[in-house]
Design an enzyme around this catalytic site. Structure first.
Site: not given
Length: 889
Positions: A213, A411, A579
């Protein structure tokens, strides 16, 4: 030619049999016998008990009676075993546990009734505040306790999966997210990718996607290096069946249990691969300087340019070292690069050992899974929605390139610790014998962490939550989504309802596709195939310009405008805990989830051991929880498809920070003891304290039962209690304040990314534990500590001045018990703010003892005479009033 192909296939089959034999699976427990765990081979008590079979030797869990029937039969007509086993807590533990919960509920009601009958007339405002707080304490305890009444453990049976789906496992798309190569060290990310590429899953049936990102060339070229090193690392893992398959963690282990088939070659191969890995790390560490040097050379040739250049001599389309228009954070083009193409379906054996190839891979399948780098487009004026936005872009891009029916997300700092981790969730997804497999939206694994300090000062392991609360939800509609280490059913992410409410294909056809999913016909065309759970990966034959155009459209900022992405489709937007809310949306639709228990742990990651970073982490979680409560995702607004106790659990998750406001003020009440003798929360004070001790003691006894069935240690439980108090005195009230400001101003809350710094330069992997980063968030808890230390000093002074057997003396001693208890709970925080002095806890005890002695001496010298004077004056006034009014009656 045919003979050669046949011999190749035969050799590959032999290798497969050898690997499967080495990675043997216990059919009863699902235990993977493949090396030691990432924590030097130690097993958690709960995993060890379950993997022993859950039978007679287990004093906590007992297997639920499940018959091998329900129409699941093999070709010979024999009943097939279930793909997973279910365990429940034995009645000898569960029934007393439930009885104690009921008993404490009765005690709380009796306590409230007693307080109402003994209303404190001297300080009504103080009594009212404490009464409201106690009522909320009781309410929040009920919300927390009710979902824990029926804990369930589910263990996958990998042997049964191999028998029933040996050659037809469905496709899996693996998503990895990262942002900043500094806050999330790139070494973590490359090890994550390498562990995924080396997983024990059919290589042609899964693909790996990395979302960067930040759009940095460093991440892209790191993936290029990963693709090269994987050609050595992945075959090495397959040849020797190594565990874990993250090279950094594998080489850090002192001993490994060998499960391969060629032990004579392990040492030489190990030395060679380790040397190559060290060189690989050097290249990774020097990427930033390498790219800068290369860019300086190219910029010197092109006067006036200050660009960041790729190795092929072209401009990097993402962010540059020196920001420029269309090449800076928040403003750059989208990028999709396939670094490793999808492999063929046939095994490809490696080369024999030679001067150019020192490692013999002649009997090893050397194919690699598909690897794709993604960096979505970013433009000013768009809310890019952080991780949730990146995940939704990967969901769309993967639909075009591989379109697997199942998705796993990680992650960037989590790696595959158990090579069969991708197989384990399939046991729950594919078991459709009336056991809910087809209605399972996601399978959540516990989070386990490396490099946490030995005493787990800040409760990073959080075993009370992962091994207690989550197993409790397993007995309801399922655990909440925890953000990483989760396998999803793709159609559930698309917002499709579970099959019990209608077939996925018919639901998709009935949807308003363009308004819901966007204008890409190529993406929409993949949705029906993605709903087929039997489907493997069928990659595009050619990645031509038309496909590139589709990919550019799917990564564009404007693609989601006017669609349901971020609301009813994909990961949910506009909330810090995307989440939990994404999982809630699926549960609200009627989907179920499963909490999977495997040993060794499926995945492991890193956790912040610095106090400030840990506090910011839970600030984001607690703030996001409150956002959930004050949004359309409030559990009270969900329909009837949400299990009643699941609704209670989500309500608890979204309101737990509120109770800490009352805890914070309770911790400040001792201030009034320093000011005056007249303020008491409740009278008679001694009886009030006895009630409190009884109610608090009961909750701790209940906690001991949870320690028993969750298989955690007393240290885990104590650390959880301590860190809850640390959060309650600063972080959680701050989250409540943030939420109040958001409700008033309408502006969102910014929560910073948790930094996970490496400490290799210092040579001490726990250096962050003793680093103090002063922020305002620390101040409230420091104030609480100072107030309670002073209150202990005053109590000691009162006992010394008035005598411990007098009413002021013994009341002071009773009150001091509360103050000492608070200080014990805040002990880890006090060590944290001491920095390097925290390595010597004796210093803290000496400092506190000196502070208490100083305050006690000051009270004896100044406070006691003053109080005596006040008491004497009050007595004289009483006598004068009596003489004026005469005898009563």
């Amino acid at each position: 030619m045919a003979a050669t192909a046949a011999s190749t296939m035969s050799a590959a089959a032999a290798v497969t049999r050898r690997i499967n034999a080495a990675l043997r699976v216990d059919a009863t427990s699902g235990d993977v016998a493949a090396g030691a765990d990432g924590q030097n081979g130690r097993r958690s008590p709960v995993a060890k008990r379950v993997n022993d079979g859950g039978g007679g030797k287990d004093d906590v869990w007992v297997a639920v009676d499940e018959k091998d029937v329900c129409g699941a039969r093999g070709g010979d007509g024999a009943a097939r075993p279930p793909l997973f086993r279910t365990y429940k807590v034995k009645g000898s533990i569960l029934h007393p546990y439930r009885f104690l919960i009921l008993l404490r509920l009765i005690a709380i009601v009796a306590f409230f009734a007693w307080r109402v009958r003994h209303k404190n007339r001297d300080g009504v405002w103080l009594w009212t505040m404490s009464m409201v707080g106690d009522v909320w304490f009781g309410f929040s305890w009920v919300l927390n306790q009710l979902p824990k009444l029926s804990p369930i453990k589910r263990v996958p049976d990998l042997a049964a999966l191999a028998d029933r789906h040996s050659g037809d496992l469905p496709g899996v798309d693996v998503f990895v997210t990262t942002v900043d190569p500094v806050d999330e060290p790139i070494l973590y990310t490359v090890n994550t990718i390498l562990s995924i590429l080396a997983a024990d899953y059919p290589v042609d049936r899964y693909a790996c996607y990395l979302s960067d990102d930040g759009g940095t060339l460093v991440h892209y070229e790191a993936m290029v290096e990963v693709a090269k090193f994987a050609e050595l690392w992945v075959p090495f893992c397959r040849k020797h069946c190594v565990e874990p398959r993250s090279p950094e963690n594998y080489f850090a282990m002192k001993t490994q249990a060998y499960k391969g088939g060629v032990p004579g070659e392990l040492m030489s191969d190990h030395r060679r691969v380790r040397r190559e890995y060290e060189e690989f790390k050097v290249r990774i560490d020097s990427l930033s300087s390498t790219i800068r040097q290369r860019s300086d050379v190219y910029n010197a040739k092109h006067a006036g340019e200050n660009a960041t250049w790729m190795a092929d001599g072209t401009h990097w389309p993402g962010t540059w070292f020196e920001p420029a228009d269309n090449h800076q954070r928040g403003k750059h083009a989208g990028i999709v690069q396939v670094l490793l193409n999808h492999p063929s379906c046939k095994p490809r054996l490696g080369l024999a050992a030679s001067a150019e190839n020192p490692v013999d891979f002649s009997g090893v399948d050397v194919r690699l899974p598909m690897l794709v780098y993604i960096s979505r487009e970013k433009r000013p004026g768009y809310n890019h929605q952080k991780k949730a936005g990146a995940m939704n872009v990967m969901l769309r891009v993967s639909a075009l390139l591989s379109n697997a029916p199942f998705v796993i997300n990680f992650d960037g700092d989590h790696y595959v610790n158990n090579s069969q981790a991708f197989r384990a969730p399939m046991c729950f997804m594919l078991d459709g014998r009336g056991r809910g497999g087809e209605n399972t939206a996601f399978v959540q694994f516990p989070q386990r962490f490396d490099d946490v300090d030995p005493t787990d000062r800040y409760a990073n392991h959080n075993r009370v939550f992962f091994d207690g609360t989550m197993l409790s939800l397993n007995g309801l509609q399922g655990p909440s989504y925890l953000g990483t280490g989760t396998m999803f059913r793709r159609v559930a992410l698309y917002g499709v309802e579970p099959p019990r409410w209608g077939a996925a294909a018919s639901q998709i056809k009935a949807m308003d596709i363009a308004n819901k999913f966007g204008s890409s016909t190529s993406f929409v065309g993949t949705m029906l195939d993605g709903a087929n759970q039997e489907r493997s990966i069928t990659p595009l034959a050619v990645l031509d310009e038309s496909v590139a155009g589709d990919l550019a459209a799917l990564t564009a900022c404007a693609y989601e405008d006017g669609t349901s992405w971020g609301r009813d489709v994909g990961w949910v937007y506009n909330i810090a805990t995307e989440d939990v809310v994404t999982g809630f949306r699926m549960h609200r639709q009627g989907w179920r989830s499963v909490y999977a228990s495997v040993e060794p742990a499926a995945f492991r990651g890193t956790a912040p051991i610095n106090l400030t970073e840990r506090l910011y982490q839970i600030l984001r979680w607690s703030g996001g929880s409150l956002e959930m409560f004050f949004s359309h995702s409030n559990a009270l607004l969900a329909g009837r498809r949400l299990h009643p106790l699941q609704r209670v659990a989500y309500l608890n998750m979204s309101t737990y920070p509120i109770v800490t406001v009352f805890i914070f003020f309770y911790n400040l009440f001792p201030v009034m003891w320093l000011i005056s003798e007249q303020y008491y929360i409740q009278r008679p004070f001694g009886e009030y304290l006895l009630y409190l001790v009884a109610v608090i003691a009961m909750i701790h006894v209940i906690g001991m039962f949870e320690v028993k069935w969750a298989g955690i240690t007393l240290l885990d439980w104590c650390r959880n209690e301590q860190f809850y108090m640390i959060g309650s005195t600063g972080v959680y009230p701050t989250a409540v304040l943030y939420m109040a400001l958001k409700l008033v101003t309408g502006k969102g809350i910014y929560f910073r990314l948790t930094s996970k710094q490496t400490t290799a330069s210092s040579g001490d992997k726990f250096a962050d534990l003793y680093t103090v980063r002063w922020v305002p968030l620390l101040i409230p808890t420091i104030v609480i500590i100072v107030v309670n230390v002073a209150a202990v000093g005053v109590a000691v002074g009162k006992a010394a001045a008035w005598g411990p057997l007098t009413e002021p003396g013994w009341l002071a001693v009773l009150g001091m018990v509360f103050n000492v208890w608070i200080l014990v709970l805040l002990y880890p925080f006090a060590l944290g703010v001491m920095g390097q002095w925290g390595k010597r806890p004796a210093v803290l005890f000496v400092a506190m003892a000196m502070a208490v002695a100083a305050v006690a001496a000051m009270y004896v010298a100044f406070g006691a005479p003053y109080q005596a004077e006040l008491s004497g004056g009050a007595a004289s006034l009483g006598k004068a009033a009596a003489s004026l009014t005469g005898p009563s009656g």
